[in-house]
Design an enzyme around this catalytic site. Sequence first.
Site, mmCIF file in Angstrom:
data_model
loop_
_atom_site.group_PDB
_atom_site.id
_atom_site.type_symbol
_atom_site.label_atom_id
_atom_site.label_comp_id
_atom_site.label_asym_id
_atom_site.label_seq_id
_atom_site.Cartn_x
_atom_site.Cartn_y
_atom_site.Cartn_z
ATOM 1 N N LYS A 79 0.843 -1.214 0.000
ATOM 2 C CA LYS A 79 0.000 0.000 0.000
ATOM 3 C C LYS A 79 0.867 1.248 0.000
ATOM 4 C CE LYS A 79 -2.009 -1.253 3.896
ATOM 5 N NZ LYS A 79 -1.366 -2.550 4.172
ATOM 6 N N ARG A 133 11.879 -5.172 4.963
ATOM 7 C CA ARG A 133 11.566 -3.774 4.611
ATOM 8 C C ARG A 133 12.479 -2.785 5.332
ATOM 9 N NH1 ARG A 133 5.604 -1.820 5.421
ATOM 10 N NH2 ARG A 133 5.900 -2.868 7.403
#
Length: 210
Positions: A14, A123
């Site tokens: 997202k 990440r």
Amino acid sequence: MSSIVLFGPPGAGKGTQAQRIMESTGLPQVSTGDMLRAAVKAGTETGLSAKTYMDAGQLVPDHVIIALIEDRIQEDDASNGVMFDGFPRTIPQAEALAGITQVSHVIAIEVPDGKIVSRICGRYTCGNCSMVFHDEFNPTTEEGVCDGCGSNEFKRRADDNADTVLSRLSAYHEQTSPLAAWYEGRGIFHRIDGDRPIDEITTDILNVLE
Ligand code: AP5
């Protein structure tokens, strides 16, 4: 004023896609996760109460989130709508949103659970401009240099660990995924296969928004 919702499990992409489509849509990214992390860092009352939930991978109570959004939507840059990233996550949040702004598209980025842990655990983000990267799947072009701003400072999130990710996935399936049917009934829900190269997903989202 018409807004867009980016919807999907933790690690679906997202935030990555929001940063890429911001320029085309002209809508600012409004990430409740980023707002909460800023509140935690600033040590505000909201941040202190949210931190316990975030560290445990649980959803922060609806009234806290809805108050944050009600304030954010009053800001000047939100006058033509915004791109919500990670909000709404419950039906009460979606109902509150319906009373605040019109939503034209809900873009659901779908990724199988089996891919989520490796996405989240690899990440890292730029400490200056917040661009999102991944050790293996989406590294910086030049090692140690942010593609967005050239900074060499990067950070990893406190909740990006395998245990918390599993709790976040459970919260998604139990509390957030029922929203798909809620929005499908309103004819604004679009599913995008998020288990593909990042560029292909961006192209598909922009096609839906055309
Ligand atoms: P939040 O910050 O919203 O986290 P999240 O929903 O868990 O989503 P993420 O930010 O982890 O993932 P993303 O989909 O943005 O993926 P990204 O683009 O980074 O929320 C954190 C916490 O805050 C929640 O747990 C909760 O406690 C609280 N909270 C927030 N909002 C709330 C709300 N509305 N109500 C209640 N509580 C709330 O990508 C992930 C990684 O994958 C990156 O490394 C990226 O480079 C890589 N990647 C992206 N796309 C691809 C691809 N196509 N292929 C391979 N790798 C990819």
